[in-house]
Design a protein around this motif. Structure first.
Motif, PDB file in Angstrom:
ATOM      1  N   GLN A 159      -5.528   2.010  -7.257  1.00  0.00           N
ATOM      2  CA  GLN A 159      -5.547   1.065  -6.287  1.00  0.00           C
ATOM      3  C   GLN A 159      -4.828   1.386  -5.109  1.00  0.00           C
ATOM      4  O   GLN A 159      -4.877   0.775  -3.867  1.00  0.00           O
ATOM      5  CB  GLN A 159      -5.091  -0.479  -6.669  1.00  0.00           C
ATOM      6  N   GLN A 160      -3.940   2.357  -5.241  1.00  0.00           N
ATOM      7  CA  GLN A 160      -3.017   3.195  -4.143  1.00  0.00           C
ATOM      8  C   GLN A 160      -2.196   1.971  -3.752  1.00  0.00           C
ATOM      9  O   GLN A 160      -1.661   1.488  -2.415  1.00  0.00           O
ATOM     10  CB  GLN A 160      -3.741   3.539  -2.849  1.00  0.00           C
ATOM     11  N   LYS A 161      -1.601   1.201  -4.827  1.00  0.00           N
ATOM     12  CA  LYS A 161      -0.466   0.165  -4.262  1.00  0.00           C
ATOM     13  C   LYS A 161       0.946   0.407  -5.210  1.00  0.00           C
ATOM     14  O   LYS A 161       0.557   1.053  -6.180  1.00  0.00           O
ATOM     15  CB  LYS A 161      -0.892  -1.308  -4.789  1.00  0.00           C
TER      16      LYS A 161
ATOM     17  N   ASP B 159       0.725  -1.190   0.174  1.00  0.00           N
ATOM     18  CA  ASP B 159      -0.042   0.062   0.050  1.00  0.00           C
ATOM     19  C   ASP B 159       0.921   1.258  -0.101  1.00  0.00           C
ATOM     20  O   ASP B 159       2.243   1.337   0.564  1.00  0.00           O
ATOM     21  CB  ASP B 159      -0.888  -0.135   1.444  1.00  0.00           C
TER      22      ASP B 159
ATOM     23  N   GLN C 178       2.126   4.902   1.099  1.00  0.00           N
ATOM     24  CA  GLN C 178       2.278   5.566   2.343  1.00  0.00           C
ATOM     25  C   GLN C 178       2.096   6.749   2.345  1.00  0.00           C
ATOM     26  O   GLN C 178       2.266   7.399   1.254  1.00  0.00           O
ATOM     27  CB  GLN C 178       3.236   4.944   3.094  1.00  0.00           C
TER      28      GLN C 178
END
Length: 61
Positions: A45-47, A11, A13
């Motif tokens: 996806q915030q990855k 994820d 940060q």
């Protein structure tokens, strides 16, 4: 000692420093990181995708 090539999805940060710490902590679960790199970022996806080489086991003398 054995080396392994691994990939991980982490994820995103709040800060780059936090991201580095999370990546290193996740990689240490698999072994001792020799090198790693962020290979892609999925903003939707915030990855981030990380590829790494880690070692496991001990060195025998």
């Amino acid at each position: 000692m054995t080396t392994h090539f691994i990939t991980a999805e982490i994820d995103i940060q709040e800060t780059p420093t936090q991201l580095q710490k999370v990546i290193e902590a996740e990689l240490k679960k698999q072994g001792e990181p020799l090198r790693w790199a962020i290979t892609s970022v999925d903003e939707e996806q915030q990855k981030v995708a990380v590829e790494a080489v880690v070692t496991t086991g001990s060195v025998e003398s």
